[in-house]
Design a protein around this motif. Sequence first.
Motif, mmCIF file in Angstrom:
data_model
loop_
_atom_site.group_PDB
_atom_site.id
_atom_site.type_symbol
_atom_site.label_atom_id
_atom_site.label_comp_id
_atom_site.label_asym_id
_atom_site.label_seq_id
_atom_site.Cartn_x
_atom_site.Cartn_y
_atom_site.Cartn_z
ATOM 1 N N ARG A 158 0.807 -1.228 0.000
ATOM 2 C CA ARG A 158 0.000 0.000 0.000
ATOM 3 C C ARG A 158 0.832 1.267 0.000
ATOM 4 N NH1 ARG A 158 -4.355 -0.461 4.667
ATOM 5 N NH2 ARG A 158 -3.423 -2.429 5.335
ATOM 6 N N CYS A 159 2.131 1.162 0.318
ATOM 7 C CA CYS A 159 2.995 2.361 0.314
ATOM 8 C C CYS A 159 3.117 2.996 -1.064
ATOM 9 C CB CYS A 159 4.388 1.997 0.838
ATOM 10 S SG CYS A 159 4.482 1.776 2.624
ATOM 11 N N TRP A 160 2.846 2.202 -2.120
ATOM 12 C CA TRP A 160 2.960 2.759 -3.471
ATOM 13 C C TRP A 160 1.937 3.852 -3.752
ATOM 14 C CZ3 TRP A 160 7.125 2.108 -6.214
ATOM 15 C CH2 TRP A 160 7.942 0.988 -5.992
ATOM 16 N N ILE A 161 0.880 3.912 -2.977
ATOM 17 C CA ILE A 161 -0.127 4.961 -3.225
ATOM 18 C C ILE A 161 0.403 6.342 -2.825
ATOM 19 C CG2 ILE A 161 -2.034 3.346 -2.903
ATOM 20 C CD1 ILE A 161 -2.484 4.603 -0.148
ATOM 21 N N ILE A 162 1.565 6.397 -2.175
ATOM 22 C CA ILE A 162 2.165 7.694 -1.852
ATOM 23 C C ILE A 162 2.414 8.504 -3.130
ATOM 24 C CG2 ILE A 162 4.240 8.814 -0.942
ATOM 25 C CD1 ILE A 162 4.462 6.629 1.113
ATOM 26 N N LEU A 163 2.841 7.843 -4.193
ATOM 27 C CA LEU A 163 3.173 8.553 -5.432
ATOM 28 C C LEU A 163 1.972 9.271 -6.042
ATOM 29 C CD1 LEU A 163 5.622 5.980 -7.093
ATOM 30 C CD2 LEU A 163 6.164 8.060 -5.812
ATOM 31 N N PRO A 164 0.854 8.584 -6.341
ATOM 32 C CA PRO A 164 -0.278 9.324 -6.925
ATOM 33 C C PRO A 164 -0.889 10.335 -5.971
ATOM 34 C CG PRO A 164 -0.904 7.059 -6.436
ATOM 35 C CD PRO A 164 0.576 7.134 -6.269
ATOM 36 N N PHE A 165 -0.903 10.038 -4.659
ATOM 37 C CA PHE A 165 -1.429 11.009 -3.716
ATOM 38 C C PHE A 165 -0.551 12.265 -3.665
ATOM 39 C CE2 PHE A 165 -4.151 7.805 -1.372
ATOM 40 C CZ PHE A 165 -5.318 8.515 -1.591
ATOM 41 N N THR A 166 0.761 12.083 -3.735
ATOM 42 C CA THR A 166 1.664 13.231 -3.710
ATOM 43 C C THR A 166 1.460 14.112 -4.935
ATOM 44 O OG1 THR A 166 3.312 11.989 -2.449
ATOM 45 C CG2 THR A 166 4.076 13.952 -3.622
ATOM 46 N N VAL A 167 1.366 13.492 -6.105
ATOM 47 C CA VAL A 167 1.104 14.260 -7.334
ATOM 48 C C VAL A 167 -0.229 14.993 -7.235
ATOM 49 C CG1 VAL A 167 0.663 14.068 -9.811
ATOM 50 C CG2 VAL A 167 2.519 12.749 -8.768
ATOM 51 N N ALA A 168 -1.251 14.305 -6.737
ATOM 52 C CA ALA A 168 -2.581 14.899 -6.647
ATOM 53 C C ALA A 168 -2.594 16.099 -5.703
ATOM 54 C CB ALA A 168 -3.590 13.844 -6.184
ATOM 55 N N VAL A 169 -2.055 15.911 -4.513
ATOM 56 C CA VAL A 169 -2.085 16.994 -3.534
ATOM 57 C C VAL A 169 -1.234 18.173 -3.993
ATOM 58 C CG1 VAL A 169 -1.521 17.615 -1.148
ATOM 59 C CG2 VAL A 169 -2.561 15.394 -1.642
ATOM 60 N N TYR A 170 -0.099 17.907 -4.607
ATOM 61 C CA TYR A 170 0.775 18.993 -5.074
ATOM 62 C C TYR A 170 0.077 19.829 -6.143
ATOM 63 C CZ TYR A 170 4.902 21.445 -6.758
ATOM 64 O OH TYR A 170 5.799 22.420 -7.112
ATOM 65 N N PHE A 171 -0.531 19.178 -7.113
ATOM 66 C CA PHE A 171 -1.188 19.928 -8.180
ATOM 67 C C PHE A 171 -2.416 20.677 -7.676
ATOM 68 C CE2 PHE A 171 0.454 17.566 -12.188
ATOM 69 C CZ PHE A 171 1.704 18.120 -11.953
ATOM 70 N N ILE A 172 -3.138 20.090 -6.740
ATOM 71 C CA ILE A 172 -4.290 20.802 -6.176
ATOM 72 C C ILE A 172 -3.828 22.022 -5.380
ATOM 73 C CG2 ILE A 172 -6.169 20.607 -4.508
ATOM 74 C CD1 ILE A 172 -6.539 17.711 -5.412
ATOM 75 N N PHE A 173 -2.742 21.901 -4.657
ATOM 76 C CA PHE A 173 -2.208 23.035 -3.913
ATOM 77 C C PHE A 173 -1.725 24.136 -4.853
ATOM 78 C CE2 PHE A 173 -2.635 20.968 0.056
ATOM 79 C CZ PHE A 173 -2.270 21.839 1.059
ATOM 80 N N THR A 174 -1.059 23.760 -5.955
ATOM 81 C CA THR A 174 -0.593 24.800 -6.890
ATOM 82 C C THR A 174 -1.762 25.549 -7.509
ATOM 83 O OG1 THR A 174 -0.491 23.180 -8.705
ATOM 84 C CG2 THR A 174 1.517 23.551 -7.422
ATOM 85 N N HIS A 175 -2.871 24.860 -7.743
ATOM 86 C CA HIS A 175 -4.060 25.548 -8.254
ATOM 87 C C HIS A 175 -4.646 26.467 -7.199
ATOM 88 C CE1 HIS A 175 -8.468 25.868 -8.672
ATOM 89 N NE2 HIS A 175 -8.185 26.067 -9.954
ATOM 90 N N GLN A 176 -4.724 25.989 -5.978
ATOM 91 C CA GLN A 176 -5.347 26.778 -4.920
ATOM 92 C C GLN A 176 -4.557 28.055 -4.620
ATOM 93 O OE1 GLN A 176 -8.255 26.106 -3.618
ATOM 94 N NE2 GLN A 176 -8.253 27.835 -2.166
ATOM 95 N N TYR A 177 -3.245 27.973 -4.621
ATOM 96 C CA TYR A 177 -2.399 29.118 -4.276
ATOM 97 C C TYR A 177 -1.916 29.897 -5.501
ATOM 98 C CZ TYR A 177 -2.050 27.687 0.615
ATOM 99 O OH TYR A 177 -2.333 27.379 1.931
ATOM 100 N N MET A 178 -2.295 29.439 -6.721
ATOM 101 C CA MET A 178 -1.812 30.059 -7.967
ATOM 102 C C MET A 178 -0.286 30.104 -8.003
ATOM 103 S SD MET A 178 -4.462 33.265 -8.405
ATOM 104 C CE MET A 178 -3.801 34.070 -6.946
ATOM 105 N N LEU A 179 0.337 29.104 -7.383
ATOM 106 C CA LEU A 179 1.778 29.145 -7.166
ATOM 107 C C LEU A 179 2.362 27.744 -7.255
ATOM 108 C CD1 LEU A 179 4.343 30.731 -6.119
ATOM 109 C CD2 LEU A 179 3.570 30.134 -3.820
ATOM 110 N N ASP A 180 3.393 27.616 -8.084
ATOM 111 C CA ASP A 180 4.187 26.397 -8.084
ATOM 112 C C ASP A 180 5.407 26.660 -7.204
ATOM 113 O OD1 ASP A 180 6.120 24.357 -8.707
ATOM 114 O OD2 ASP A 180 4.952 23.894 -10.501
ATOM 115 N N PRO A 181 5.449 26.116 -5.980
ATOM 116 C CA PRO A 181 6.516 26.483 -5.039
ATOM 117 C C PRO A 181 7.912 26.092 -5.516
ATOM 118 C CG PRO A 181 5.200 24.669 -4.171
ATOM 119 C CD PRO A 181 4.489 25.168 -5.373
ATOM 120 N N ILE A 182 8.029 24.983 -6.215
ATOM 121 C CA ILE A 182 9.362 24.561 -6.679
ATOM 122 C C ILE A 182 9.887 25.539 -7.732
ATOM 123 C CG2 ILE A 182 10.637 22.747 -7.872
ATOM 124 C CD1 ILE A 182 8.849 20.705 -6.571
#
Length: 367
Positions: free
Chosen positions: A287-311
């Motif tokens: 089940r640890c493999w689900i870290i990858l899609p969850f990380t991508v999902a949360v990162y992209f949702i955060f960039t939309h919410q803040y209008m900011l790509d932090p990296i």
Amino acid sequence: MARSHLPSVVASLNRNRFPNLFEVLSRKTVAPLDLFSFYIYMRDQQRSVDYLDFWLDVSQHLQLCRLYVRRLHRSVIEDTPEMEKNSKRSSFILDNAGEGPSYGGEKGNVSDQRLSAFLRSDNGSRQHSPQNSLGSNISGERPPRASFMTLDTNSPNDPNSPGQDSSADNQPRREDLRASAEKILYTYLLPGSEREIIIPQSILHDVQDAIEGQEQRSDPELFDPAKDYVFQAMERDAFPGFLQSKGLGNLVPQSMMIRLIIGLISFFGAAWTAFILIFLDKPKSTRCWIILPFTVAVYFIFTHQYMLDPILAIIGYSEYTLMDFNRIREPFVKKTLTTRSITSLGLFLLVDAAICCLFIFVPGKRL
């Protein structure tokens, strides 16, 4: 950026604040809050670039009037006998029209009001130019806006500027000033014009009467009320959104929407996979493999919410148009985006860790 603007730009970079609209329009800012970025924002997001084009064309008309008076002044000096060149009367009017030999003011231009007053009093009585003039450019197709934004016709240090070209082909005539004024009127102000902007009827009537009426004016002062109105409209309706988009974020709306779609699809896929693994009672190592899609999902949702790509912000890049990135050169903007990026990254890691732990460590049960 013209060489003559470099000192003012360097001095302006020391400010510990966001620039105002006048500083942006005066080209005293750099990316991502420069004039080019504001032009793209007005064109792609506000859909009201005609207001900015009007303001820029009126400013260009002012530069043309200054160039005309400068040429007129030089012509009078060249035609004046040596014994009369020191006479105050022979050049007093022209010197005070904004083209005198003063170097203490803004590039020698004493006053735009005096410039307009001289052009009104001149009334087309002087003709010092040959047939080939700037009128061919003014009365024809409007030149691309990018070339105007990179051209400083008032720069005494730019060898390519009209102010330094000794060729008679670049000498404007009085007819060129009138053609420029009429072009602005017929392009932006008259009802049903090609790129009509909305201004109060009283202002429109005054400008139209000054150009087409008995006065036959072409001085830049006649556009001042309309120019001020357009400036206030952009400052009130467009500039706050521009600062929020480029000063507090580094993504364009198209990129934000793509990131939101990818984030939601990734989150749905990760959650669906996680529930399947739980109900199949798979081990936690699987089940640890689900870290990858969850990380991508949360990162992209955060960039939309803040209008900011932090990296991207931390390494110093901002998005002009979709997938077109440029370096951040405004120090205050870079500092602000770095601070927001660190904050958003912290929240992202916290939320991502909480979601992953929830789906990884929850007890499995085979159905």
